[in-house]
Motif scaffolding. Structure first.
Motif, PDB file in Angstrom:
ATOM      1  N   MET A 133       0.673  -1.311  -0.346  1.00  0.00           N
ATOM      2  CA  MET A 133       0.044   0.178   0.191  1.00  0.00           C
ATOM      3  C   MET A 133       0.979   1.116  -0.237  1.00  0.00           C
ATOM      4  O   MET A 133       0.305   2.091  -0.488  1.00  0.00           O
ATOM      5  N   LEU A 134       1.934   1.205   0.727  1.00  0.00           N
ATOM      6  CA  LEU A 134       2.701   2.243   0.385  1.00  0.00           C
ATOM      7  C   LEU A 134       3.611   2.528  -0.775  1.00  0.00           C
ATOM      8  O   LEU A 134       4.458   3.384  -0.356  1.00  0.00           O
ATOM      9  N   SER A 135       3.834   1.880  -1.361  1.00  0.00           N
ATOM     10  CA  SER A 135       4.497   1.935  -2.346  1.00  0.00           C
ATOM     11  C   SER A 135       3.608   2.240  -3.933  1.00  0.00           C
ATOM     12  O   SER A 135       4.093   2.667  -5.071  1.00  0.00           O
ATOM     13  N   SER A 136       2.271   2.389  -3.336  1.00  0.00           N
ATOM     14  CA  SER A 136       1.888   3.046  -5.156  1.00  0.00           C
ATOM     15  C   SER A 136       1.258   4.712  -5.009  1.00  0.00           C
ATOM     16  O   SER A 136       1.504   5.166  -4.022  1.00  0.00           O
ATOM     17  N   ILE A 137       1.063   5.416  -5.569  1.00  0.00           N
ATOM     18  CA  ILE A 137       0.172   6.754  -5.581  1.00  0.00           C
ATOM     19  C   ILE A 137      -0.935   6.041  -4.961  1.00  0.00           C
ATOM     20  O   ILE A 137      -1.806   6.145  -4.963  1.00  0.00           O
ATOM     21  N   HIS A 138      -0.701   7.736  -3.575  1.00  0.00           N
ATOM     22  CA  HIS A 138      -2.182   7.989  -3.147  1.00  0.00           C
ATOM     23  C   HIS A 138      -2.485   9.275  -3.131  1.00  0.00           C
ATOM     24  O   HIS A 138      -2.216   9.744  -4.375  1.00  0.00           O
ATOM     25  N   TYR A 139      -3.619   9.712  -3.557  1.00  0.00           N
ATOM     26  CA  TYR A 139      -5.049  10.710  -4.482  1.00  0.00           C
ATOM     27  C   TYR A 139      -5.779  10.834  -2.923  1.00  0.00           C
ATOM     28  O   TYR A 139      -6.419  10.131  -2.224  1.00  0.00           O
ATOM     29  N   LEU A 140      -5.713  12.521  -2.945  1.00  0.00           N
ATOM     30  CA  LEU A 140      -6.248  12.813  -1.346  1.00  0.00           C
ATOM     31  C   LEU A 140      -7.107  13.710  -2.357  1.00  0.00           C
ATOM     32  O   LEU A 140      -7.188  14.231  -3.428  1.00  0.00           O
ATOM     33  N   GLN A 176      -7.662  22.572   3.367  1.00  0.00           N
ATOM     34  CA  GLN A 176      -7.695  21.418   4.239  1.00  0.00           C
ATOM     35  C   GLN A 176      -7.573  20.092   3.446  1.00  0.00           C
ATOM     36  O   GLN A 176      -8.303  20.192   2.109  1.00  0.00           O
ATOM     37  N   TYR A 177      -7.125  19.136   4.184  1.00  0.00           N
ATOM     38  CA  TYR A 177      -7.753  18.045   3.294  1.00  0.00           C
ATOM     39  C   TYR A 177      -8.633  17.339   4.182  1.00  0.00           C
ATOM     40  O   TYR A 177      -9.208  17.576   4.745  1.00  0.00           O
ATOM     41  N   LEU A 178      -9.114  16.842   2.892  1.00  0.00           N
ATOM     42  CA  LEU A 178     -10.580  15.333   3.663  1.00  0.00           C
ATOM     43  C   LEU A 178     -10.196  14.823   4.873  1.00  0.00           C
ATOM     44  O   LEU A 178      -8.878  13.856   4.433  1.00  0.00           O
ATOM     45  N   VAL A 179     -10.578  14.244   6.156  1.00  0.00           N
ATOM     46  CA  VAL A 179      -9.967  13.484   6.847  1.00  0.00           C
ATOM     47  C   VAL A 179     -11.406  12.990   7.384  1.00  0.00           C
ATOM     48  O   VAL A 179     -12.948  13.420   7.626  1.00  0.00           O
ATOM     49  N   ALA A 180     -10.975  12.171   7.941  1.00  0.00           N
ATOM     50  CA  ALA A 180     -11.962  11.389   9.391  1.00  0.00           C
ATOM     51  C   ALA A 180     -11.904  11.794  10.741  1.00  0.00           C
ATOM     52  O   ALA A 180     -10.421  11.402  11.010  1.00  0.00           O
ATOM     53  N   ARG A 181     -12.615  12.550  11.314  1.00  0.00           N
ATOM     54  CA  ARG A 181     -12.767  12.689  12.735  1.00  0.00           C
ATOM     55  C   ARG A 181     -12.833  11.501  14.213  1.00  0.00           C
ATOM     56  O   ARG A 181     -14.234  10.774  13.391  1.00  0.00           O
ATOM     57  N   ALA A 182     -12.119  11.715  14.820  1.00  0.00           N
ATOM     58  CA  ALA A 182     -12.587  10.547  16.165  1.00  0.00           C
ATOM     59  C   ALA A 182     -12.542  11.263  17.382  1.00  0.00           C
ATOM     60  O   ALA A 182     -10.827  11.796  17.462  1.00  0.00           O
ATOM     61  N   GLU A 215      -9.611  15.912  19.708  1.00  0.00           N
ATOM     62  CA  GLU A 215      -9.888  15.170  18.933  1.00  0.00           C
ATOM     63  C   GLU A 215      -8.896  14.701  17.787  1.00  0.00           C
ATOM     64  O   GLU A 215      -7.766  15.742  17.338  1.00  0.00           O
ATOM     65  N   ILE A 216      -8.931  12.967  17.534  1.00  0.00           N
ATOM     66  CA  ILE A 216      -7.673  12.802  16.528  1.00  0.00           C
ATOM     67  C   ILE A 216      -8.207  12.530  14.862  1.00  0.00           C
ATOM     68  O   ILE A 216      -9.830  13.070  14.791  1.00  0.00           O
ATOM     69  N   GLN A 217      -7.036  12.808  14.266  1.00  0.00           N
ATOM     70  CA  GLN A 217      -7.637  13.159  12.311  1.00  0.00           C
ATOM     71  C   GLN A 217      -7.054  11.699  12.147  1.00  0.00           C
ATOM     72  O   GLN A 217      -5.360  11.515  12.318  1.00  0.00           O
ATOM     73  N   TYR A 218      -7.490  11.300  10.577  1.00  0.00           N
ATOM     74  CA  TYR A 218      -7.032  10.356   9.712  1.00  0.00           C
ATOM     75  C   TYR A 218      -7.204  10.782   8.660  1.00  0.00           C
ATOM     76  O   TYR A 218      -7.893  11.490   8.021  1.00  0.00           O
ATOM     77  N   LEU A 219      -5.741  10.934   7.561  1.00  0.00           N
ATOM     78  CA  LEU A 219      -5.772  11.559   6.022  1.00  0.00           C
ATOM     79  C   LEU A 219      -7.046  10.299   5.465  1.00  0.00           C
ATOM     80  O   LEU A 219      -6.207   9.462   5.239  1.00  0.00           O
ATOM     81  N   LEU A 220      -7.295  10.782   4.552  1.00  0.00           N
ATOM     82  CA  LEU A 220      -7.878   9.759   3.793  1.00  0.00           C
ATOM     83  C   LEU A 220      -7.506  10.100   3.068  1.00  0.00           C
ATOM     84  O   LEU A 220      -6.593  11.042   1.584  1.00  0.00           O
ATOM     85  N   GLY A 225      -6.999   6.939   6.795  1.00  0.00           N
ATOM     86  CA  GLY A 225      -8.280   6.031   6.598  1.00  0.00           C
ATOM     87  C   GLY A 225      -7.824   6.206   4.592  1.00  0.00           C
ATOM     88  O   GLY A 225      -8.307   6.978   3.721  1.00  0.00           O
ATOM     89  N   VAL A 226      -7.579   4.234   4.771  1.00  0.00           N
ATOM     90  CA  VAL A 226      -7.133   4.116   3.259  1.00  0.00           C
ATOM     91  C   VAL A 226      -9.059   4.117   2.516  1.00  0.00           C
ATOM     92  O   VAL A 226      -9.771   2.999   3.107  1.00  0.00           O
ATOM     93  N   VAL A 227      -9.952   4.450   1.746  1.00  0.00           N
ATOM     94  CA  VAL A 227     -11.428   4.340   1.014  1.00  0.00           C
ATOM     95  C   VAL A 227     -11.166   2.828   0.626  1.00  0.00           C
ATOM     96  O   VAL A 227     -10.258   3.338  -0.842  1.00  0.00           O
ATOM     97  N   ASN A 228     -11.458   2.056   0.276  1.00  0.00           N
ATOM     98  CA  ASN A 228     -11.392   1.008  -0.029  1.00  0.00           C
ATOM     99  C   ASN A 228     -12.530   0.410  -0.733  1.00  0.00           C
ATOM    100  O   ASN A 228     -12.916   0.615  -2.257  1.00  0.00           O
ATOM    101  N   ASP A 229     -13.706   1.694  -0.386  1.00  0.00           N
ATOM    102  CA  ASP A 229     -15.119   1.452  -1.034  1.00  0.00           C
ATOM    103  C   ASP A 229     -16.119   3.092  -1.545  1.00  0.00           C
ATOM    104  O   ASP A 229     -16.136   3.386  -0.078  1.00  0.00           O
TER     105      ASP A 229
END
Length: 96
Positions: free
Chosen positions: A1-8, A16-22, A30-35, A81-85
């Motif tokens: 997963m860390l060897s490919s291009i990611h899209y944000l 600001q980046y789109l994030v998941a907050r918890a 609050e903690i944030q995960y980069l989607l 946060g890797v969006v699979n679907d």
């Protein structure tokens, strides 16, 4: 997963980046995960499905794996946060 291009997804308005907050508890901050998305069309599908009225206020950026750690540190994200679907959405959270 860390060897490919990611899209944000990034806001054109404020950068600001789109994030998941918890929150793990009411006392903690609050903690944030980069989607991140595996393909640019997945990111666009996510926007068009969940925020069609706001989709034109965002853009999709590509990020090589060598820059991912720097973005996480600079913005204070605890992981990704890797969006699979993008339609349901199913997200796999990974802390760093």
């Amino acid at each position: 997963m860390l060897s490919s291009i990611h899209y944000l997804i990034r806001s054109r308005v404020d950068g600001q980046y789109l994030v998941a907050r918890a929150k793990t508890s009411p006392q903690e901050n609050e903690i944030q995960y980069l989607l991140v998305f595996k393909e640019s069309f997945d990111a666009l599908s996510y926007l068009n499905t969940h925020a069609p009225d706001l989709a034109n206020q965002f853009s999709v950026e590509s990020l090589p794996p060598t820059q991912l750690k720097g973005v996480l540190q600079r913005w204070g994200f605890v992981g990704i946060g890797v969006v699979n679907d993008p339609l349901e959405p199913r997200i796999q959270f990974v802390s760093v």
